[in-house]
Design a protein around this motif. Structure first.
Motif, short mmCIF file in Angstrom:
data_model
loop_
_atom_site.label_atom_id
_atom_site.label_comp_id
_atom_site.label_asym_id
_atom_site.label_seq_id
_atom_site.Cartn_x
_atom_site.Cartn_y
_atom_site.Cartn_z
N ALA A 223 67.55 81.99 -20.91
CA ALA A 223 68.23 83.19 -20.38
C ALA A 223 69.64 82.78 -20.00
N VAL A 224 70.61 83.53 -20.51
CA VAL A 224 72.02 83.14 -20.34
C VAL A 224 72.74 84.12 -19.42
N ALA A 225 73.39 83.58 -18.40
CA ALA A 225 74.19 84.40 -17.48
C ALA A 225 75.63 84.46 -17.98
N ILE A 226 76.14 85.69 -18.14
CA ILE A 226 77.57 85.85 -18.44
C ILE A 226 78.19 86.40 -17.17
N ARG A 227 79.00 85.60 -16.51
CA ARG A 227 79.62 86.04 -15.25
C ARG A 227 80.77 86.98 -15.55
N LEU A 228 80.72 88.16 -14.95
CA LEU A 228 81.77 89.16 -15.16
C LEU A 228 82.60 89.29 -13.90
N PRO A 229 83.81 88.74 -13.88
CA PRO A 229 84.67 88.92 -12.71
C PRO A 229 85.11 90.38 -12.58
N ARG A 230 85.54 90.74 -11.39
CA ARG A 230 86.07 92.08 -11.15
C ARG A 230 87.27 92.32 -12.07
N ARG A 231 87.35 93.49 -12.65
CA ARG A 231 88.42 93.93 -13.56
C ARG A 231 88.42 93.19 -14.90
N SER A 232 87.30 92.56 -15.26
CA SER A 232 87.24 91.88 -16.56
C SER A 232 86.71 92.83 -17.62
N LEU A 233 87.03 92.51 -18.88
CA LEU A 233 86.55 93.28 -20.03
C LEU A 233 85.63 92.36 -20.83
N VAL A 234 84.45 92.84 -21.18
CA VAL A 234 83.54 92.03 -21.99
C VAL A 234 83.17 92.81 -23.25
N VAL A 235 83.13 92.10 -24.37
CA VAL A 235 82.73 92.71 -25.66
C VAL A 235 81.52 91.92 -26.17
N LEU A 236 80.45 92.62 -26.51
CA LEU A 236 79.28 92.00 -27.14
C LEU A 236 79.27 92.43 -28.60
N TYR A 237 79.08 91.48 -29.51
CA TYR A 237 79.02 91.80 -30.94
C TYR A 237 78.16 90.73 -31.62
N GLY A 238 77.85 90.91 -32.90
CA GLY A 238 77.07 89.90 -33.62
C GLY A 238 75.74 89.62 -32.93
N ASP A 239 75.41 88.32 -32.81
CA ASP A 239 74.12 87.93 -32.22
C ASP A 239 73.94 88.45 -30.79
N ALA A 240 75.02 88.43 -30.01
CA ALA A 240 74.91 88.87 -28.60
C ALA A 240 74.60 90.37 -28.52
N ARG A 241 74.88 91.08 -29.58
CA ARG A 241 74.60 92.54 -29.63
C ARG A 241 73.22 92.83 -30.21
N TYR A 242 72.85 92.10 -31.28
CA TYR A 242 71.66 92.45 -32.03
C TYR A 242 70.45 91.55 -31.80
N LYS A 243 70.67 90.30 -31.35
CA LYS A 243 69.53 89.38 -31.16
C LYS A 243 69.16 89.19 -29.70
N TRP A 244 70.14 89.40 -28.81
CA TRP A 244 69.91 89.18 -27.39
C TRP A 244 69.95 90.49 -26.63
#
Length: 294
Positions: A223-244
């Motif tokens: 299980a992977v934690a992606i830390r999102l700071p305040r005012r950050s932008l995150v994009v999920l695509y590829g494996d992070a979108r379809y496999k996880w």
């Protein structure tokens, strides 16, 4: 008779839970255990693109490449954040599942029956025009055209969370873009697959207990934690979108948090796709930036 909404039921004031979902507003004292909260044993490192084993987990000293994540800190300024949130708060927030509240700007969709219509969709809100223009500067978002925006309001008092899930891929395209406002949080990534992940050792060669041969572990143990700071932008695509799958657990909501998620059209609704015309019509509405929440 005993109340049946041991996991959900939506009886709480301002609660929008249905089915198995629940929040602190509808979980009574006799409530079954609250929703499971996975333990992240790896943390994503934006600088290297690696998921690195957490210090106190059995994976300390191990890592693997975690593709499909783009993270940009300080995507907007404090002043822009204040202005956006003030504009959002002028509109009503509707109760949603698992202690969230939401504002939707998008077409009316029935994902099960795969049907959609514009309905009362009048476009994305005017304040998003600037955000969308700023996205163009991001390497992974050059061609991104949002057709839907969803604002989600998370509060610790409501036990706000979102269970591990995949976003729909019949209507929504590859890139999921989220702007994280008001407080930091953690996006928790998990995978149900038995497929193996090859880990490699991150300790230096001088380390006395260094094991350099790679190690295989089933994806579902990771299980992977992606830390999102305040005012950050995150994009999920590829494996992070379809496999996880991605989730936000209760324990990672410490203060009010607003997530602004933008979605693009799938290939089926884009140029050359089966529903190209319908997609074109929806995009035209979306990018007029004259919308009110539907």
């Amino acid at each position: 008779p005993a109340r049946m909404e041991a996991a959900g039921g939506g009886d709480g004031p301002g609660c929008g839970c249905k089915g198995i979902r629940s929040c602190l507003l509808c979980e009574g004292p006799a409530q079954a255990a609250p929703p499971p909260q996975g333990e992240d044993n790896f943390t994503y490192c934006p600088a290297t693109g690696l998921a690195k084993g957490n210090e106190h987990s059995e994976f300390a000293g191990w890592a693997f490449p975690f593709p499909g994540v783009f993270l940009m800190e300080e995507f907007i300024s404090k002043d822009e954040e204040s202005e956006i949130v003030a504009l959002m708060d002028q509109d009503d927030w509707k109760p949603s599942q698992s202690g969230r509240k939401k504002q939707d700007y998008g077409p009316k969709v029935n994902f099960k029956k795969q049907r959609l219509k514009a309905g009362s969709f009048t476009g994305l809100p005017s304040f998003s025009k600037k955000i969308v223009a700023q996205m163009k500067a991001c390497s992974v978002l050059g061609s991104f055209l949002p057709v839907e925006q969803c604002n989600l309001d998370y509060m610790p008092e409501r036990g706000s969370a979102i269970d591990p899930h995949f976003d729909d891929s019949w209507l929504w395209g590859e890139r999921l873009v989220s702007l994280n406002l008001l407080s930091k949080t953690v996006l928790s990534m998990s995978c149900d697959s038995e497929d193996s992940i090859q880990l490699f050792s991150t300790c230096s060669e001088e380390g006395s207990n260094c094991i350099l041969s790679p190690r295989l572990v089933p994806s579902k143990e990771v299980a992977v934690a992606i830390r999102l700071p305040r005012r950050s932008l995150v994009v999920l695509y590829g494996d992070a979108r379809y496999k996880w799958k991605h989730a936000i657990y209760r324990k990672h909501i410490e203060h009010r948090r607003i997530c602004v998620t933008f979605r693009e059209l799938s290939a089926e609704f884009s140029a050359g796709g089966r529903h190209e015309e319908q997609g074109k019509e929806l995009l035209e509405i979306a990018l007029s930036f004259q919308g009110r929440p539907v």
